[in-house]
Motif scaffolding. Structure first.
Motif, PDB file in Angstrom:
ATOM      1  N   ASP A  15      -6.609  -0.462  -3.066  1.00  0.00           N
ATOM      2  CA  ASP A  15      -6.175  -1.791  -2.629  1.00  0.00           C
ATOM      3  C   ASP A  15      -7.157  -2.420  -1.643  1.00  0.00           C
ATOM      4  O   ASP A  15      -7.361  -3.631  -1.638  1.00  0.00           O
ATOM      5  CB  ASP A  15      -4.782  -1.706  -1.987  1.00  0.00           C
ATOM      6  CG  ASP A  15      -3.698  -1.365  -2.995  1.00  0.00           C
ATOM      7  OD1 ASP A  15      -3.902  -1.605  -4.195  1.00  0.00           O
ATOM      8  OD2 ASP A  15      -2.638  -0.847  -2.581  1.00  0.00           O
ATOM      9  N   ARG A  16      -7.756  -1.589  -0.788  1.00  0.00           N
ATOM     10  CA  ARG A  16      -8.701  -2.098   0.208  1.00  0.00           C
ATOM     11  C   ARG A  16     -10.122  -2.210  -0.340  1.00  0.00           C
ATOM     12  O   ARG A  16     -10.944  -2.932   0.227  1.00  0.00           O
ATOM     13  CB  ARG A  16      -8.731  -1.174   1.429  1.00  0.00           C
ATOM     14  CG  ARG A  16      -7.493  -1.213   2.280  1.00  0.00           C
ATOM     15  CD  ARG A  16      -7.707  -0.399   3.553  1.00  0.00           C
ATOM     16  NE  ARG A  16      -6.535  -0.395   4.396  1.00  0.00           N
ATOM     17  CZ  ARG A  16      -6.182  -1.397   5.198  1.00  0.00           C
ATOM     18  NH1 ARG A  16      -6.931  -2.465   5.246  1.00  0.00           N
ATOM     19  NH2 ARG A  16      -5.085  -1.321   5.936  1.00  0.00           N
TER      20      ARG A  16
ATOM     21  N   GLU B  18      -2.007  -7.129   6.756  1.00  0.00           N
ATOM     22  CA  GLU B  18      -3.254  -7.890   6.816  1.00  0.00           C
ATOM     23  C   GLU B  18      -3.152  -9.046   5.826  1.00  0.00           C
ATOM     24  O   GLU B  18      -2.763  -8.850   4.678  1.00  0.00           O
ATOM     25  CB  GLU B  18      -4.448  -6.998   6.475  1.00  0.00           C
ATOM     26  CG  GLU B  18      -4.642  -5.839   7.439  1.00  0.00           C
ATOM     27  CD  GLU B  18      -5.714  -4.863   6.986  1.00  0.00           C
ATOM     28  OE1 GLU B  18      -6.513  -5.238   6.103  1.00  0.00           O
ATOM     29  OE2 GLU B  18      -5.721  -3.725   7.500  1.00  0.00           O
TER      30      GLU B  18
ATOM     31  N   LEU C  81      -2.035  -7.664   2.244  1.00  0.00           N
ATOM     32  CA  LEU C  81      -2.051  -6.199   2.178  1.00  0.00           C
ATOM     33  C   LEU C  81      -1.002  -5.674   3.146  1.00  0.00           C
ATOM     34  O   LEU C  81      -1.136  -5.836   4.359  1.00  0.00           O
ATOM     35  CB  LEU C  81      -3.434  -5.671   2.574  1.00  0.00           C
ATOM     36  CG  LEU C  81      -4.430  -5.386   1.462  1.00  0.00           C
ATOM     37  CD1 LEU C  81      -5.792  -5.029   2.067  1.00  0.00           C
ATOM     38  CD2 LEU C  81      -3.949  -4.230   0.592  1.00  0.00           C
TER      39      LEU C  81
ATOM     40  N   GLU D  24      -7.113   3.344  -0.823  1.00  0.00           N
ATOM     41  CA  GLU D  24      -8.536   3.117  -1.076  1.00  0.00           C
ATOM     42  C   GLU D  24      -8.745   2.044  -2.138  1.00  0.00           C
ATOM     43  O   GLU D  24      -9.619   1.183  -2.007  1.00  0.00           O
ATOM     44  CB  GLU D  24      -9.199   4.428  -1.519  1.00  0.00           C
ATOM     45  CG  GLU D  24     -10.696   4.306  -1.745  1.00  0.00           C
ATOM     46  CD  GLU D  24     -11.320   5.643  -2.134  1.00  0.00           C
ATOM     47  OE1 GLU D  24     -12.475   5.626  -2.604  1.00  0.00           O
ATOM     48  OE2 GLU D  24     -10.666   6.697  -1.968  1.00  0.00           O
TER      49      GLU D  24
ATOM     50  N   ASP E 230       1.297  -2.423   4.525  1.00  0.00           N
ATOM     51  CA  ASP E 230       1.349  -0.965   4.611  1.00  0.00           C
ATOM     52  C   ASP E 230       2.646  -0.536   5.309  1.00  0.00           C
ATOM     53  O   ASP E 230       2.719  -0.497   6.532  1.00  0.00           O
ATOM     54  CB  ASP E 230       0.141  -0.459   5.401  1.00  0.00           C
ATOM     55  CG  ASP E 230      -0.009   1.059   5.335  1.00  0.00           C
ATOM     56  OD1 ASP E 230       1.001   1.741   5.066  1.00  0.00           O
ATOM     57  OD2 ASP E 230      -1.124   1.560   5.555  1.00  0.00           O
TER      58      ASP E 230
ATOM     59  N   PHE F 252      -9.710  -5.404  -3.541  1.00  0.00           N
ATOM     60  CA  PHE F 252     -10.117  -6.400  -2.540  1.00  0.00           C
ATOM     61  C   PHE F 252     -11.343  -7.163  -3.042  1.00  0.00           C
ATOM     62  O   PHE F 252     -11.377  -8.393  -3.044  1.00  0.00           O
ATOM     63  CB  PHE F 252     -10.414  -5.707  -1.209  1.00  0.00           C
ATOM     64  CG  PHE F 252     -10.724  -6.634  -0.071  1.00  0.00           C
ATOM     65  CD1 PHE F 252      -9.754  -6.951   0.870  1.00  0.00           C
ATOM     66  CD2 PHE F 252     -11.995  -7.198   0.079  1.00  0.00           C
ATOM     67  CE1 PHE F 252     -10.033  -7.807   1.926  1.00  0.00           C
ATOM     68  CE2 PHE F 252     -12.286  -8.048   1.125  1.00  0.00           C
ATOM     69  CZ  PHE F 252     -11.294  -8.358   2.057  1.00  0.00           C
TER      70      PHE F 252
ATOM     71  N   ILE G   5       0.826  -1.210   0.000  1.00  0.00           N
ATOM     72  CA  ILE G   5       0.000   0.000   0.000  1.00  0.00           C
ATOM     73  C   ILE G   5       0.859   1.259   0.000  1.00  0.00           C
ATOM     74  O   ILE G   5       1.851   1.367   0.725  1.00  0.00           O
ATOM     75  CB  ILE G   5      -0.923   0.009   1.230  1.00  0.00           C
ATOM     76  CG1 ILE G   5      -1.909  -1.162   1.167  1.00  0.00           C
ATOM     77  CG2 ILE G   5      -1.678   1.322   1.359  1.00  0.00           C
ATOM     78  CD1 ILE G   5      -2.737  -1.335   2.428  1.00  0.00           C
TER      79      ILE G   5
END
Length: 262
Positions: free
Chosen positions: A153-154, A180, A171, A151, A173, A158, A145
């Motif tokens: 990627d999530r 995650e 994920l 926004e 960061d 997703f 990320i």
């Protein structure tokens, strides 16, 4: 990665012309004319086949709803973590014949043409792996990320990876030092397998592989061989010794045993 449309790129170039060019108005005018005359290298809409033909191996772009979305290059830290994971996963998967690890830029075709930071394709699904793209879901996808991609990627990615059947989604960061890990459940929905900034995550897709999450935030990142020795244990150590022996860096086992004192 920051999304930039073609017109925005052109605007940035025009606005960013060096100050010294301002002192030469004829040169500045000519440069502006030349930039403005550059024809569009792509239509507003294109099929995925046209997109693949248009994009070369260095193109940082995705194909979304028939349109090309361009991205700026990733930060050094982003690239460092991606390179670290690529080397570790590849060195773990290949000797065990588990499958192939591929890093960006490389397309994965689901509902849209996405370009994950890293993907793993299991041995039994290698027929999906084409020369320039993956035709279908990877078994594991890693997205690192950035503030601009948070926004996407999530959110969109997703949902698309979940619906497309990507079995495992990481994920990461680096800014928040937060990771995650999601695994696809029996109902086809992502379930949280691990979340946090430190601890050990065990992959479902890569049998026997585990990752110490805090490795990702270390500066500098850990040495690849140290990580593989810890993850692979005795089996990896024996393979490493065999490689060193074949390369002549260590004597054969029989020779070493004869040289050892009683």
């Amino acid at each position: 990665m920051t999304v930039l449309l073609a017109e925005e790129v052109k605007k940035l170039v025009l606005e960013g012309l060096p100050d010294w060019i301002a002192e030469q108005p004829d040169l500045r005018r000519r440069l502006r004319e030349m930039i403005g005359e550059i024809p569009s290298r792509r239509p507003e809409k294109m099929t995925y086949e046209e997109f693949l033909a248009w994009a070369d191996e260095d193109t940082l772009a995705e194909w979304v709803d028939g349109e090309v979305v361009m991205y700026t290059p990733a930060s050094k830290r982003h690239q460092d973590i991606g390179g670290f994971l690529y080397e570790v996963l590849r060195a773990y998967a290949r000797p065990r014949r588990l499958g192939e690890v591929v890093q960006a830029p490389f397309q994965m075709k689901l509902e849209h043409g996405r370009e994950p930071d890293l993907l793993f394709v299991a041995q039994e699904h290698l027929e999906r792996l084409k020369e320039t793209y993956l035709d279908g879901p990877a078994d594991l996808v890693v997205e690192i990320i950035s503030p601009q991609s948070l926004e996407r990627d999530r959110g969109a990615k997703f949902a698309e990876y979940e619906a497309g059947g990507v079995a495992e989604y990481w994920l990461l960061d680096p800014l928040r030092r937060w990771a995650e890990f999601y695994q696809l459940g029996e109902e086809g929905r992502y379930e949280i397998a691990f979340i946090g900034r430190e601890g050990v995550y065990h992959s479902e897709t890569l049998p026997g592989f585990w990752l110490r999450v805090e490795w990702l935030w270390q500066e500098p990142l850990p040495a690849i061989e140290d990580v593989l020795l810890e993850v692979g244990g005795e089996a990896y150590a024996l393979r490493l010794i065999e490689r060193l022996q074949r390369g002549g860096f260590l004597p054969p086992a029989e020779t070493r045993s004869l040289e050892q004192p009683a």
